[in-house]
Design a protein around this motif. Sequence first.
Motif, PDB file in Angstrom:
ATOM      1  N   HIS A 282       0.844  -1.219   0.199  1.00 47.81           N
ATOM      2  CA  HIS A 282       0.007  -0.357   0.126  1.00 47.81           C
ATOM      3  C   HIS A 282       0.938   1.205  -0.134  1.00 47.81           C
ATOM      4  O   HIS A 282       0.680   2.030  -0.340  1.00 47.81           O
ATOM      5  CB  HIS A 282      -0.782   0.385   1.400  1.00 47.81           C
ATOM      6  CG  HIS A 282      -2.186   1.322   1.422  1.00 47.81           C
ATOM      7  ND1 HIS A 282      -1.883   1.969   1.255  1.00 47.81           N
ATOM      8  CD2 HIS A 282      -3.121   1.270   0.766  1.00 47.81           C
ATOM      9  CE1 HIS A 282      -3.575   3.155   1.169  1.00 47.81           C
ATOM     10  NE2 HIS A 282      -3.748   2.400   0.796  1.00 47.81           N
ATOM     11  N   GLU A 283       2.083   1.214   0.991  1.00 48.18           N
ATOM     12  CA  GLU A 283       2.884   2.593   0.883  1.00 48.18           C
ATOM     13  C   GLU A 283       3.348   2.520  -0.414  1.00 48.18           C
ATOM     14  O   GLU A 283       3.246   3.842  -0.738  1.00 48.18           O
ATOM     15  CB  GLU A 283       4.287   2.095   1.555  1.00 48.18           C
ATOM     16  CG  GLU A 283       4.560   3.699   2.338  1.00 48.18           C
ATOM     17  CD  GLU A 283       5.518   3.123   3.313  1.00 48.18           C
ATOM     18  OE1 GLU A 283       6.428   4.147   3.501  1.00 48.18           O
ATOM     19  OE2 GLU A 283       5.580   1.732   4.044  1.00 48.18           O
ATOM     20  N   LEU A 284       3.799   2.190  -1.146  1.00 52.36           N
ATOM     21  CA  LEU A 284       4.052   1.893  -2.793  1.00 52.36           C
ATOM     22  C   LEU A 284       2.995   2.285  -3.769  1.00 52.36           C
ATOM     23  O   LEU A 284       4.432   2.472  -4.895  1.00 52.36           O
ATOM     24  CB  LEU A 284       5.065   1.053  -2.359  1.00 52.36           C
ATOM     25  CG  LEU A 284       7.079   0.322  -1.992  1.00 52.36           C
ATOM     26  CD1 LEU A 284       7.292  -0.555  -2.314  1.00 52.36           C
ATOM     27  CD2 LEU A 284       6.935   1.814  -1.944  1.00 52.36           C
ATOM     28  N   MET A 285       2.011   1.554  -2.944  1.00 58.17           N
ATOM     29  CA  MET A 285       1.614   1.381  -4.671  1.00 58.17           C
ATOM     30  C   MET A 285       1.515   0.422  -5.440  1.00 58.17           C
ATOM     31  O   MET A 285       1.132   1.264  -6.408  1.00 58.17           O
ATOM     32  CB  MET A 285       0.624   3.104  -5.122  1.00 58.17           C
ATOM     33  CG  MET A 285       0.088   4.010  -3.882  1.00 58.17           C
ATOM     34  SD  MET A 285      -1.882   3.179  -3.078  1.00 58.17           S
ATOM     35  CE  MET A 285      -2.478   3.708  -4.427  1.00 58.17           C
ATOM     36  N   LEU A 286       2.318  -0.386  -5.170  1.00 58.74           N
ATOM     37  CA  LEU A 286       2.581  -1.221  -6.251  1.00 58.74           C
ATOM     38  C   LEU A 286       2.149  -2.621  -6.050  1.00 58.74           C
ATOM     39  O   LEU A 286       1.622  -3.350  -4.723  1.00 58.74           O
ATOM     40  CB  LEU A 286       4.066  -1.597  -5.812  1.00 58.74           C
ATOM     41  CG  LEU A 286       4.207  -2.318  -6.364  1.00 58.74           C
ATOM     42  CD1 LEU A 286       4.987  -2.282  -8.849  1.00 58.74           C
ATOM     43  CD2 LEU A 286       6.145  -2.743  -6.251  1.00 58.74           C
ATOM     44  N   VAL A 287       1.723  -3.381  -7.138  1.00 65.84           N
ATOM     45  CA  VAL A 287       1.204  -4.607  -7.122  1.00 65.84           C
ATOM     46  C   VAL A 287       2.211  -5.466  -7.995  1.00 65.84           C
ATOM     47  O   VAL A 287       3.125  -4.872  -9.307  1.00 65.84           O
ATOM     48  CB  VAL A 287      -0.207  -4.405  -7.988  1.00 65.84           C
ATOM     49  CG1 VAL A 287      -0.339  -6.383  -8.498  1.00 65.84           C
ATOM     50  CG2 VAL A 287      -1.478  -4.194  -7.195  1.00 65.84           C
TER      51      VAL A 287
ATOM     52  N   VAL B  58      13.921   2.202  -5.385  1.00 63.63           N
ATOM     53  CA  VAL B  58      14.836   2.453  -5.221  1.00 63.63           C
ATOM     54  C   VAL B  58      14.388   4.206  -5.928  1.00 63.63           C
ATOM     55  O   VAL B  58      14.425   5.335  -5.729  1.00 63.63           O
ATOM     56  CB  VAL B  58      16.163   2.732  -5.904  1.00 63.63           C
ATOM     57  CG1 VAL B  58      17.451   3.527  -5.533  1.00 63.63           C
ATOM     58  CG2 VAL B  58      16.845   1.862  -4.602  1.00 63.63           C
ATOM     59  N   GLU B  59      13.577   3.825  -7.623  1.00 60.78           N
ATOM     60  CA  GLU B  59      13.265   4.932  -8.335  1.00 60.78           C
ATOM     61  C   GLU B  59      12.216   5.575  -7.821  1.00 60.78           C
ATOM     62  O   GLU B  59      12.290   6.832  -7.913  1.00 60.78           O
ATOM     63  CB  GLU B  59      13.096   4.640  -9.732  1.00 60.78           C
ATOM     64  CG  GLU B  59      14.572   4.274 -10.348  1.00 60.78           C
ATOM     65  CD  GLU B  59      14.591   5.601 -10.769  1.00 60.78           C
ATOM     66  OE1 GLU B  59      14.295   6.674 -11.078  1.00 60.78           O
ATOM     67  OE2 GLU B  59      15.877   5.573 -10.359  1.00 60.78           O
ATOM     68  N   LYS B  60      10.997   5.133  -7.312  1.00 63.18           N
ATOM     69  CA  LYS B  60      10.491   5.545  -6.782  1.00 63.18           C
ATOM     70  C   LYS B  60      10.318   6.554  -5.971  1.00 63.18           C
ATOM     71  O   LYS B  60       9.805   7.212  -5.092  1.00 63.18           O
ATOM     72  CB  LYS B  60       8.686   4.276  -6.441  1.00 63.18           C
ATOM     73  CG  LYS B  60       7.488   4.666  -5.791  1.00 63.18           C
ATOM     74  CD  LYS B  60       6.849   5.572  -6.664  1.00 63.18           C
ATOM     75  CE  LYS B  60       5.574   5.453  -5.634  1.00 63.18           C
ATOM     76  NZ  LYS B  60       4.637   5.366  -6.360  1.00 63.18           N
ATOM     77  N   GLU B  61      11.109   6.019  -4.673  1.00 64.10           N
ATOM     78  CA  GLU B  61      11.696   6.686  -3.004  1.00 64.10           C
ATOM     79  C   GLU B  61      12.681   7.662  -3.603  1.00 64.10           C
ATOM     80  O   GLU B  61      12.333   8.932  -3.143  1.00 64.10           O
ATOM     81  CB  GLU B  61      12.527   5.730  -2.329  1.00 64.10           C
ATOM     82  CG  GLU B  61      11.945   5.321  -1.574  1.00 64.10           C
ATOM     83  CD  GLU B  61      13.253   3.830  -1.376  1.00 64.10           C
ATOM     84  OE1 GLU B  61      12.738   3.054  -0.769  1.00 64.10           O
ATOM     85  OE2 GLU B  61      14.276   3.927  -1.719  1.00 64.10           O
ATOM     86  N   LYS B  62      12.265   7.991  -5.013  1.00 59.90           N
ATOM     87  CA  LYS B  62      13.864   9.693  -5.221  1.00 59.90           C
ATOM     88  C   LYS B  62      12.367  10.680  -5.686  1.00 59.90           C
ATOM     89  O   LYS B  62      12.742  11.855  -5.557  1.00 59.90           O
ATOM     90  CB  LYS B  62      14.544   9.113  -6.601  1.00 59.90           C
ATOM     91  CG  LYS B  62      16.471   8.115  -6.265  1.00 59.90           C
ATOM     92  CD  LYS B  62      16.476   8.020  -7.695  1.00 59.90           C
ATOM     93  CE  LYS B  62      17.689   7.503  -7.382  1.00 59.90           C
ATOM     94  NZ  LYS B  62      18.535   6.932  -8.563  1.00 59.90           N
ATOM     95  N   ILE B  63      11.204   9.944  -6.258  1.00 59.75           N
ATOM     96  CA  ILE B  63      10.140  11.345  -6.614  1.00 59.75           C
ATOM     97  C   ILE B  63       9.694  11.316  -5.546  1.00 59.75           C
ATOM     98  O   ILE B  63       8.598  10.919  -4.630  1.00 59.75           O
ATOM     99  CB  ILE B  63       8.870  10.077  -7.257  1.00 59.75           C
ATOM    100  CG1 ILE B  63      10.368   9.489  -8.855  1.00 59.75           C
ATOM    101  CG2 ILE B  63       7.525  11.061  -8.444  1.00 59.75           C
ATOM    102  CD1 ILE B  63       9.331   9.156  -9.883  1.00 59.75           C
ATOM    103  N   PRO B  64       9.380  12.692  -5.755  1.00 55.84           N
ATOM    104  CA  PRO B  64       8.418  13.144  -4.140  1.00 55.84           C
ATOM    105  C   PRO B  64       7.165  13.126  -5.061  1.00 55.84           C
ATOM    106  O   PRO B  64       7.246  13.430  -5.284  1.00 55.84           O
ATOM    107  CB  PRO B  64       9.486  14.954  -4.448  1.00 55.84           C
ATOM    108  CG  PRO B  64      10.237  15.053  -5.659  1.00 55.84           C
ATOM    109  CD  PRO B  64      10.343  14.004  -6.337  1.00 55.84           C
TER     110      PRO B  64
END
Length: 128
Positions: A61-66, A121-127
């Motif tokens: 949920h936190e990443l909104m990733l399936v 890691v890429e997702k974490e870079k995006i504000p």
Amino acid sequence: MERRQIIPYNPKLKEIARQLRNNSTLSEVLLWLELKGKKMRGYDFHRQKPIDNYIVDFFCHELMLVIEIDGISHTWEEVAVNEEIRQRKIESFGIQFLRFDDKEIKQNMSFVLNTIHDWIVEKEKIPS
């Protein structure tokens, strides 16, 4: 504090999801062993998670990733069309997908884990 987006689900799917968790495929078990307990960069993944009128293999949920594992059934044309409709509906909630082939999980787990890691890691870079 940022509120988590509420993602709708069909409550009737909870029991089916439980049955799927109790009857996981080998690939699902292998990937789950790598994702559970916040092993992937501290993120909490759930398996066989109801979203809308569907059940996804893994969801954070936190990443909104399936994360979906595509097996033999996903190669049939009719199933592929239904999968595309299903994915578009789930993506309409702002959720992104990573898909892996059943064979990739069994034969090249390091590739799968590196792909997931790099995506995060890429997702974490995006504000946000």
